[in-house]
Every structure is written in C-alpha cells, then in structure tokens.
Scaffold this active site. Structure first.
Site, PDB file in Angstrom:
ATOM      1  N   HIS A  49       0.833  -1.202   0.000  1.00  0.00           N
ATOM      2  CA  HIS A  49       0.000   0.000   0.000  1.00  0.00           C
ATOM      3  C   HIS A  49       0.874   1.262   0.000  1.00  0.00           C
ATOM      4  O   HIS A  49       0.729   2.134  -0.862  1.00  0.00           O
ATOM      5  CB  HIS A  49      -0.911  -0.009   1.229  1.00  0.00           C
ATOM      6  CG  HIS A  49      -1.783   1.198   1.365  1.00  0.00           C
ATOM      7  ND1 HIS A  49      -3.114   1.187   1.030  1.00  0.00           N
ATOM      8  CD2 HIS A  49      -1.521   2.462   1.784  1.00  0.00           C
ATOM      9  CE1 HIS A  49      -3.627   2.403   1.238  1.00  0.00           C
ATOM     10  NE2 HIS A  49      -2.670   3.190   1.702  1.00  0.00           N
ATOM     11  N   GLU A  50       1.770   1.349   0.972  1.00  0.00           N
ATOM     12  CA  GLU A  50       2.615   2.549   1.065  1.00  0.00           C
ATOM     13  C   GLU A  50       3.523   2.678  -0.151  1.00  0.00           C
ATOM     14  O   GLU A  50       3.818   3.778  -0.608  1.00  0.00           O
ATOM     15  CB  GLU A  50       3.440   2.527   2.364  1.00  0.00           C
ATOM     16  CG  GLU A  50       2.615   2.587   3.636  1.00  0.00           C
ATOM     17  CD  GLU A  50       1.601   3.728   3.669  1.00  0.00           C
ATOM     18  OE1 GLU A  50       1.855   4.786   3.063  1.00  0.00           O
ATOM     19  OE2 GLU A  50       0.534   3.545   4.290  1.00  0.00           O
ATOM     20  N   HIS A 101       1.789   4.475  -2.921  1.00  0.00           N
ATOM     21  CA  HIS A 101       1.919   5.933  -2.766  1.00  0.00           C
ATOM     22  C   HIS A 101       3.293   6.389  -3.268  1.00  0.00           C
ATOM     23  O   HIS A 101       3.414   7.410  -3.946  1.00  0.00           O
ATOM     24  CB  HIS A 101       1.809   6.333  -1.295  1.00  0.00           C
ATOM     25  CG  HIS A 101       0.412   6.345  -0.759  1.00  0.00           C
ATOM     26  ND1 HIS A 101      -0.622   7.024  -1.371  1.00  0.00           N
ATOM     27  CD2 HIS A 101      -0.118   5.791   0.372  1.00  0.00           C
ATOM     28  CE1 HIS A 101      -1.727   6.878  -0.641  1.00  0.00           C
ATOM     29  NE2 HIS A 101      -1.447   6.133   0.409  1.00  0.00           N
ATOM     30  N   HIS A 144       3.599   6.650  -6.953  1.00  0.00           N
ATOM     31  CA  HIS A 144       2.897   7.852  -7.426  1.00  0.00           C
ATOM     32  C   HIS A 144       3.870   9.039  -7.428  1.00  0.00           C
ATOM     33  O   HIS A 144       3.872   9.858  -8.355  1.00  0.00           O
ATOM     34  CB  HIS A 144       1.708   8.121  -6.508  1.00  0.00           C
ATOM     35  CG  HIS A 144       0.608   8.909  -7.146  1.00  0.00           C
ATOM     36  ND1 HIS A 144      -0.534   9.256  -6.471  1.00  0.00           N
ATOM     37  CD2 HIS A 144       0.467   9.449  -8.389  1.00  0.00           C
ATOM     38  CE1 HIS A 144      -1.342   9.949  -7.273  1.00  0.00           C
ATOM     39  NE2 HIS A 144      -0.745  10.091  -8.437  1.00  0.00           N
TER      40      HIS A 144
END
Length: 678
Positions: free
Chosen positions: A466-467, A470, A473
C-alpha cells in the site's frame, strides 16, 4: 550561525548526520525571512503580472523553507524527541503566520486575480491552467477576498488549529509510549507468537525487570489481540489501546477535539461555507457532504446484512468453543482468527514464515519492475536519520535516474504508530532542468530478533504494498510544477495507486516472486495461496461497516455546527449507533486518538479510503481481465494516473485509463458482498 547550520547550506540530500536539534528553529526562522523576501519581490515588482513572473515565480519561492520544514516534520513523525516536539510547538505558529501572510497578501493576490480573470485570453497549457486554478482557489479558500477584520480572525483560527493539531498528536504518542503491561508469568502469554514474546522479553531486560513488557505498538498489540488465549490479557490491552488520550491526565484530548471541530466550523463559516465538510469537499471528487453520506449509506446498506450474519456466527463460535456468553470487543479479533483457522486452516504464524521482510521488499521491487519497468539498487552513501533506514536509487530500464527511495520499517520510541509515505523533495522541472524526487515510506513492522528475522503478517505485507503504491505515485511523477506532482491530488483520489497495489498480494503470479520460506526458501505452496485468496473476504461485512463507521464518525464531527457538542464520548456513541454491534466500553474513546482526522489531513475525508477502494476494485478488474502483469494496461495506468499527479481532474484521469467511470459494484463484488460478473 548560518555558516554552522547544515540546514542553511545548499544540500542535495538531507544532511541528517550533521543536523542537531538546535539547528531547526534558527534554520526555519532564517528560511522564513528568505521566503518573505521572495514573496515581496514577486508581489511588489513593477512589471505587469504574467504567468511566469507571478505564478511560476510563486511556485518556486521559499524553496529552502520547504526543504527544511519537510525534514523537520518528517523527523517529528519518525524520530522525534521532547526537544523536537518543543520546537514544533514554537515554529508551527510562525509557519501558520507566514502561510496567512502569503495568502492574505493583497498585492500578490491582485496580481494572481488579474491573471485569473484573463486566463481565457492567455495561451496556457492544461498544466499551467490547473496551477492557476489551484493557486487562485487556495487564496480565496484562505480568506483573500475577506474584509480585514475577518482576515485577522482567520489568522487567529489557523494559528490555534496548527498548535492544537500538534498537541493532539503529541498526547497520543505520549500515551502510546507510557503504556507498559508487565507480565511475569509466561503462562499469561499462552498463544502469543514467539516473535512477540521475544520482543517483550528484550524490552523487559532493557528496563531491568523480570518477565515481559507488552506495549501498544502495532507489531505487539495486534498479535496479542488475535492470539492471546488469556481473555483478561486481551481485555487489558484493548482497554489500554482504546483509552489513549481519554484518561484523566495531562494527555487527555477531549478538549482538543472540541476546540478543533469548533474552530474548523468557525473557519468554514468565515469563508462562506455552511460546514467544514462543505469547505473540504469543494476540492474533492465527492464534491458535497450529501454525496459522501449517500455513498457511505449505500455501502452500509449492502454490507450490514452480511456483517450481522458474520457477527452472529462469531458469537456462536465463541460460545461453542469457550462457552463465552458475554461476547466483548476484546474477543472479536481472537475468535475471528480462530474461526478463520478452522474454516481455512490458515495459521498466521505459519504464513509469516513465507514473508521475511527482505524477501518481500525484493518481491515488491520485482512486481514494480514487471509493471512499470523500474529498478531499485541499494545506496549506502546517502545520509540517514536512523540506522534502520534503507536507501535505494530508482532507475528505469534505460538507466535513467527516477528517484531516491528511503524506507524505514521498524517501531521505535520516537516514532508514531502506523505507516505513511512522505517526500523530502518532489519531482519538477525548473529552468529547463528536471529535478527527480526523494521519497520515503515509514512503517512499524516487527524487528528482527536474535532468534529470527523480521517476519511479516499478511496484513503487514499488504501495508507495505500500500505505502509503496503511494511511493510509486511520487517516484514516477512527470510534471512541471511541484505542487501538482506525484501524490498532490484530491484526497479521495490519492489512495487509488496505494490500494491498487495491494491486489497483487493475493495473486499467485506475484506471490511466487517473493513468498519463500525464510529457512528452506521453499516457494509458498499453491494450497496456502488458495487459502489466502479464499480467506481474503473473511468477515468482509464486518470490516466494511467498521470502515464506514470511521467515515461516519468523521462526518459527524465536520458536517454540522459542533458548538452544541459538549461530551465527546456521547457524540461518538451517537455516531456509531448504526454500525455498533458490540457493548460499549465507557473508558474507551476513538475520537481522542483519531489522528487521521485531528492530526493528519483527513478531516471530512476519511470516506476517501472506501471511495478509493471503489476506484481500485474497478481498476483491478481490468488487470484481471487482461492479465495482472499486462504491459499495455500497466502502461496506461502509469501514463494516465501515476505520471500525471494533479495536472488534470481525477475523474478525467481515471476515465482516460479505464475508458469509463468507476462502478461501485466492483468493490462489493470483490468483497463477496455481491455476486461476481458472469
């Protein structure tokens, strides 16, 4: 002083080893002076306002201030101490004042407004238009059009809010660190994983006491709640966790909560909005509080029947297994885990042996390479703030440098709970030169012990993915302006790249890249992968209404006039009425430790997690249809979402990738709450 202060020198990377606590305040004060000079130069120039001499100049003004404050506030989250916390209390009002001085600078706003009013006649590209809109809105949403008296009120509110938010977070951290449950008899830890017992024993030795010391750090707390056979122990831990900043002591956050919500409401009213939620949602995909509540209620309506059925099954199972007739909150995780093991024969401790941290990192990098052609190479020359921190150079397949990636994985006393992504520098282009980002993820995974390496629970594996989503991105950003780069997007869109990445954790083709037994190196057996997939929707109804309840609690604080609220706990109970299935614990309160909305930026925005889950479920349906490593689909996602940052409206970006608007049923299908597509 500036000569001796590493933060006031030119640096490419944060000079962590040279920085002392005493350097921060003088550096921030000096950087503020320099930034003010930059702003004055832009605002008071005699040349006619142009996009370049005003908007672009403003975008890059106060560069040193940005660099210094990022280092400071990142350390305040990941490696803090009383001195840093004291400095944070001292500099936050100064930064808030600077921000207000900037946003309420009449001459500067007059220049921006002049450009904004003639934007249709200017030959701006879409990114320049987006920046102009964003800056103009930022000024007007922060009082640029208000009368002087109201601007002064706004300044005062912002100053108070910045200090209250800091105090809120410090209180939660202090309460987390203060909790120690000393266990002398090992029998009380029956069922608790060996790795957790090892850590607890190590801590007890450090504190020079016999036995074990349990803390509220997630790598300790969650396994105890899931596996400890002692009901009494689980009760103590849960009550300790739930009472953070709600006890009758100096760290109680109830007054802070009430002050924060009232000030936010007052601020929204000053700016012409009905509530804080109305103010926030003007700049979100959801647009209005009505849309958010409708979205949450629709999910709740579809998930609640399944949740009630799951809950009844869980209570019956606890009664049948251990004659528990008064099922409580401290029983839920434990009996869920036992029922999961019985249904799927899935033992989390056995599963952890296939998820050694270094192997998972390696697999994560392989997944990223297969999808987006990025490579990671360890760099031991770059300065770090703690020996646990790893640094990697990120390049593409042609050898082009893309980013510097920091990773900090283990809990410490000076580190707040949870996991997050942050940046020390964003990607942008200035004077024709491209600057690549410096990106960091911070997590709290079990530390290696003398007996075994860091083995992750499956939930920790998904957290890491998940992290890292980010981080991708930010690392793959390909824009001109830092404020539109990477994760600088609407908050209900920002979770799409992160939540999408979690999907690969459930796929055989991805798992076989990294899920290897830490002793034998045997690849995770197919039958275990099947169990992970089958169990992925286990208790999904309960999980869904839990997330909805957090979103509703958030909206209950921010979608009304809160001035009549005097009792935080009573208000919270009312907000949870539709989603609560278990007896209340009077000594526990979520709001007083709800950092996302009272310390982080998720006020009137917690619904974003579920909103983004709809986006990610819909997006992953395309990957499933085409192949989870399909290069064309991955390239479309990279080009239309990851590289674009905030340069276009999120729905436009999503439709450019997917060819259609997201379908909410995709989430319910994936959660097993709707029948799958034929």
């Amino acid at each position: 002083m500036s000569q001796d202060n590493p933060l006031l020198q030119h640096f490419e990377y944060p000079p962590f080893s040279k920085i002392k606590n005493k350097h921060f305040k003088p550096a921030i004060e000096q950087a503020l002076k320099d930034a003010r000079k930059d702003i004055t130069t832009i605002a008071e120039q005699s040349a006619e306002p142009t996009f370049k001499n005003t908007l672009e100049a403003l975008e890059f003004a106060g560069d040193q201030l940005g660099k210094v404050t990022r280092i400071f506030f990142n350390l305040n989250s990941a490696e803090t101490n009383p001195e840093i916390q004291k400095t944070a209390q001292e500099v936050s009002p100064l930064l808030s004042e600077f921000s207000n001085d900037l946003l309420l600078n009449e001459k500067l706003f007059a220049r921006i407004k002049s450009i904004y009013n003639q934007k249709s006649e200017l030959d701006l590209n879409h990114e320049q238009e987006r920046l102009l809109d964003k800056v103009y809105k930022n000024f007007t949403r922060n009082g640029a059009n208000l009368e002087k008296e109201k601007q002064a009120q706004l300044r005062d509110i912002d100053k108070q809010l910045s200090q209250l938010s800091l105090q809120f977070g410090e209180n939660v951290l202090a309460e987390t660190n203060a909790f120690e449950l000393h266990i002398e008899d090992e029998k009380e830890l029956d069922g608790v994983p060996e790795s957790v017992k090892d850590s607890a024993q190590t801590l007890a030795k450090e504190k020079e006491v016999l036995g074990y010391i349990l803390t509220l750090d997630f790598p300790t707390y969650l396994p105890v709640m899931k596996f400890a056979k002692s009901r009494n122990l689980r009760e103590k831990m849960l009550k300790g966790f739930g009472a953070k900043a709600f006890k009758d002591n100096e760290y109680n956050n109830t007054e802070n909560v009430l002050k924060i919500v009232k000030l936010r409401y007052e601020r929204a009213q000053l700016l012409g909005f009905e509530t804080h939620a109305d103010f926030v949602l003007q700049e979100r995909m959801a647009k209005t509080p009505e849309n958010v509540m409708s979205f949450l209620n629709e999910i709740l309506t579809k998930a609640k029947p399944a949740a009630i059925k799951e809950f009844d099954e869980l209570k019956s199972f606890a009664e049948k297994t251990d004659q528990i007739t008064d099922f409580q909150k401290w029983d839920q995780a434990y009996y869920s885990e036992k029922l999961k093991q019985e249904k799927f024969d899935l033992n989390e401790d056995e599963l952890k042996e296939y998820f050694e941290l270094n192997n998972v990192i390696d697999g994560l990098f392989k997944v990223a390479h297969k999808l987006y052609q990025v490579n990671f190479k360890k760099n031991k020359t770059i300065d770090v703030y703690h020996e646990d921190v790893l640094v990697f150079d990120v390049t593409d397949d042609n050898g082009k440098f893309l980013a510097t990636f920091y990773a900090d994985f283990h809990p410490r006393a000076g580190k707040r709970d949870g996991a997050w992504m942050t940046t020390y520098k964003d990607q942008y282009v200035k004077d024709g030169k491209e600057e690549r980002p410096q990106v960091s993820i911070v997590c709290n995974f079990t530390k290696p012990s003398a007996k075994q390496p860091s083995l992750l629970t499956f939930m920790e594996v998904t957290t890491l993915f998940h992290e890292f989503g980010h981080a991708l991105h930010a690392m793959l950003a390909n824009t001109f302006y830092p404020s539109l780069s990477g994760a600088s997007v609407y908050w209900d869109f920002v979770e799409l790249p992160s939540q999408l990445m979690e999907n690969w954790c459930y796929e055989h083709e991805a798992l076989e890249l990294f899920a290897k037994h830490y002793k034998t190196e045997e690849v995770i057996p197919q039958e275990l992968i099947e169990k992970i997939r089958k169990s992925s929707n286990f208790m999904e109804g309960l999980q869904t209404i839990r997330q909805v309840s957090f979103g509703q609690l958030d909206m209950s604080w921010h979608n009304l006039n809160p001035c009549e609220i005097t009792d935080v706990k009573a208000h919270e109970n009312k907000a949870f009425k539709e989603t609560s299935l278990l007896p209340d614990i009077p000594t526990n309160c979520m709001s007083t430790a709800f950092g996302h909305i009272f310390q982080g930026g998720y006020s009137a925005g917690y619904y974003s997690y579920k909103w983004a889950e709809v986006l990610d479920a819909d997006a992953f349906e395309l990957f499933k249809e085409k192949g989870i490593f399909d290069s064309e689909t991955a390239q479309k996602f990279k080009e239309n979402v990851l590289q674009q940052g905030g340069t276009k409206d999120p729905m436009e970006l999503y439709k450019n990738f997917r060819g259609q608007e997201p379908n909410p049923d995709a989430l319910l299908r994936r959660a097993g709450l709707l029948e799958n597509k034929k």
